[in-house]
Design an enzyme around this catalytic site. Structure first.
Site, short mmCIF file in Angstrom:
data_model
loop_
_atom_site.label_atom_id
_atom_site.label_comp_id
_atom_site.label_asym_id
_atom_site.label_seq_id
_atom_site.Cartn_x
_atom_site.Cartn_y
_atom_site.Cartn_z
N ASP A 1 2.34 -1.65 -4.39
CA ASP A 1 0.94 -1.21 -4.31
C ASP A 1 0.19 -1.88 -5.45
O ASP A 1 0.80 -2.28 -6.45
CB ASP A 1 0.84 0.33 -4.42
N ILE A 2 -1.12 -1.94 -5.30
CA ILE A 2 -1.95 -2.45 -6.40
C ILE A 2 -1.96 -1.45 -7.55
O ILE A 2 -2.15 -1.83 -8.71
CB ILE A 2 -3.37 -2.78 -5.90
N ARG A 3 -1.76 -0.16 -7.22
CA ARG A 3 -1.70 0.89 -8.25
C ARG A 3 -0.25 1.30 -8.43
O ARG A 3 0.43 1.58 -7.45
CB ARG A 3 -2.46 2.16 -7.81
N TYR B 1 -14.73 -1.41 8.38
CA TYR B 1 -13.32 -1.04 8.60
C TYR B 1 -12.89 -1.35 10.04
O TYR B 1 -11.88 -2.00 10.27
CB TYR B 1 -13.17 0.46 8.32
N GLY C 1 -0.14 5.09 -0.88
CA GLY C 1 -1.18 5.80 -0.15
C GLY C 1 -0.67 6.96 0.69
O GLY C 1 0.49 7.37 0.58
N GLY D 1 0.82 -1.21 0.00
CA GLY D 1 0.00 0.00 0.00
C GLY D 1 0.86 1.26 0.00
O GLY D 1 0.47 2.30 0.55
P1 NAD Z 1 -4.51 4.92 1.85
O1 NAD Z 1 -5.91 4.58 1.49
O2 NAD Z 1 -4.03 6.29 1.61
O3 NAD Z 1 -3.52 3.92 1.14
C1 NAD Z 1 -3.78 2.56 1.05
C2 NAD Z 1 -3.06 2.02 -0.16
O4 NAD Z 1 -3.40 0.63 -0.27
C3 NAD Z 1 -3.48 2.69 -1.47
O5 NAD Z 1 -2.34 3.21 -2.14
C4 NAD Z 1 -4.13 1.57 -2.27
O6 NAD Z 1 -3.85 1.63 -3.65
C5 NAD Z 1 -3.49 0.35 -1.64
N1 NAD Z 1 -4.30 -0.86 -1.82
C6 NAD Z 1 -5.64 -1.00 -1.79
N2 NAD Z 1 -5.99 -2.27 -2.05
C7 NAD Z 1 -4.83 -2.94 -2.23
C8 NAD Z 1 -4.52 -4.29 -2.53
N3 NAD Z 1 -5.48 -5.20 -2.71
N4 NAD Z 1 -3.23 -4.65 -2.63
C9 NAD Z 1 -2.24 -3.73 -2.48
N5 NAD Z 1 -2.47 -2.44 -2.22
C10 NAD Z 1 -3.75 -2.06 -2.10
O7 NAD Z 1 -4.34 4.50 3.38
P2 NAD Z 1 -3.30 5.07 4.43
O8 NAD Z 1 -3.91 6.25 5.06
O9 NAD Z 1 -1.96 5.17 3.85
O10 NAD Z 1 -3.38 3.91 5.52
C11 NAD Z 1 -2.39 2.91 5.66
C12 NAD Z 1 -2.72 2.09 6.91
O11 NAD Z 1 -2.82 2.96 8.03
C13 NAD Z 1 -4.07 1.37 6.83
O12 NAD Z 1 -3.95 0.13 7.48
C14 NAD Z 1 -5.00 2.26 7.62
O13 NAD Z 1 -6.05 1.53 8.19
C15 NAD Z 1 -4.07 2.80 8.68
N6 NAD Z 1 -4.55 4.05 9.25
C16 NAD Z 1 -4.53 5.21 8.52
C17 NAD Z 1 -5.04 6.37 9.09
C18 NAD Z 1 -5.04 7.67 8.37
O14 NAD Z 1 -5.60 8.65 8.89
N7 NAD Z 1 -4.44 7.77 7.18
C19 NAD Z 1 -5.52 6.34 10.41
C20 NAD Z 1 -5.57 5.14 11.08
C21 NAD Z 1 -5.04 3.99 10.50
N1 SER Z 2 -8.27 8.16 9.30
C1 SER Z 2 -8.84 6.86 9.31
C2 SER Z 2 -10.24 6.90 8.79
O1 SER Z 2 -10.88 7.91 8.96
C3 SER Z 2 -8.88 6.32 10.71
O2 SER Z 2 -8.52 5.01 10.68
O3 SER Z 2 -10.69 5.93 8.24
#
Ligand code: NAD
Ligand code: SER
Length: 317
Positions: free
Chosen positions: A36-38, A140, A13, A10
């Protein structure tokens, strides 16, 4: 062995796009394998990897002799309510594939962020400890809670070094957030810097815990490097920097953009926000791996605006 070959899933992201250069600075560029998938980046190291494809995960882990995984591939809260089946597949089957591949290939560490999404409407609202009533009401949150339990299971049953922490909403400017409930905070600052007003999808008094990206990156590294003997928890550390409502963020932004206006039009994401706590007790992260965030709401807002403007700024009020 850890940190010789680090796979980031991922990686395109919100977090991954900043974690990859961060880890590359700390451990060296050739040790980090972004996937990443993308394939949306110019970074030639990028590997296309769908974590729901078990054989593909195995292939990448084996081929690159991966010893550490930062597993970030996930579907976030708001996107997960639009497509719960996809959230289940990516967040649960994808994680299962990563854990199984890690076991098979003797990977030394698997880091998986959890979230405030594990909490639910029955959770107390303030200063919430790690062990409390959870009962999430989003797909989620359910997948994130299961991910914490799965990590503990793989550790106690098979000795896999699985670690994770519950991120609050993350604020950053390099890559837009990927479909979460806390995304309003990033959007509000970006719109203000563009000289526009903002229509907020949460109510003005929806208090949620938040963190600026540099602290989030620091927390991942600190937990990854923490001494195992100090850890009483493994996959469910609460961490937080500050708690804020949309109105308080609006007020903070107005110190730089006095004519900035926000209107409030809560949508389906309000119910998600209502089910999450306003503040967290993050003392275990302090006691077990010395985590101390640096950015307050004020420092976060100033740094965000400064970077979005591309130059240092001073307050107008
Ligand atoms: P994001 O949505 O920005 O990025 C996720 C990435 O996963 C994307 O680039 C997407 O293309 C990729 N993805 C989706 N499906 C996929 C697949 N099948 N195989 C491979 N890649 C795939 O998310 P993020 O904010 O970077 O979050 C990363 C982690 O942190 C997650 O586990 C999320 O739950 C956790 N998290 C994030 C936040 C936040 O505020 N950003 C808060 C709490 C927890
Ligand atoms: N920022 C994340 C969401 O809103 C929290 O896991 O989904």
């Amino acid at each position: 062995m850890t940190f010789e070959k680090i796979l980031v899933t991922g990686a395109g992201g919100q977090i991954g796009s900043e974690l990859v250069p961060f880890l590359s600075d700390v451990f060296g560029k050739d040790r980090v394998i972004p996937s990443d998938i993308r394939l949306s980046t110019a970074d030639s190291r990028f590997v296309k990897l769908d974590v729901t494809d078990r054989a593909a995960v195995d292939l990448v882990v084996e081929k690159h002799k991966v010893d550490t995984v930062f597993h970030l591939a996930a579907i976030l809260s708001a996107s997960g309510e639009k497509n719960p089946e996809l959230a289940y597949r990516v967040n649960i089957s994808g994680l299962y594939n990563v854990f199984e591949s890690a076991l098979k290939n003797k990977v030394g560490l698997v880091m998986t962020p959890s979230s405030i999404g594990v909490f639910g409407p029955d959770t107390p609202k303030e200063n919430v400890p790690i062990e409390t009533i959870t009962r999430p009401v989003t797909m989620y949150g359910i997948t994130k809670l299961m991910a914490e339990y799965l990590g503990n299971y793989y550790h106690s049953r098979f000795g896999l070094n699985a670690r994770g922490l519950r991120f609050p909403g993350l604020i950053s400017y390099k890559t837009p957030p990927g479909g979460g409930t806390t995304d309003y905070s990033v959007e509000m600052i970006i719109e203000a810097v563009k000289g526009k007003n903002y229509a907020c999808f949460l109510k003005e008094d929806s208090k949620l815990p938040m963190m600026y990206m540099p602290d989030a990156l620091d927390s991942l590294l600190k937990l990854a490097e923490a001494e195992d003997s100090r850890l009483k928890h493994r996959t469910d550390f609460n961490i937080t920097s500050f708690s804020v409502t949309p109105k308080q963020l609006e007020t903070e932004i107005k110190r730089y953009y006095p004519s900035f206006e926000v209107t409030y039009h809560p949508d389906f994401r309000q119910a998600i926000a209502d089910s999450w706590p306003g503040s967290l007790d993050a003392s275990a992260a302090v006691q077990e791996w010395d985590f101390h965030p640096n950015f307050s709401l004020q420092a976060t807002t100033m740094d965000m605006i400064s970077n979005l403007r591309g130059k240092q700024i001073s307050q107008t009020a």
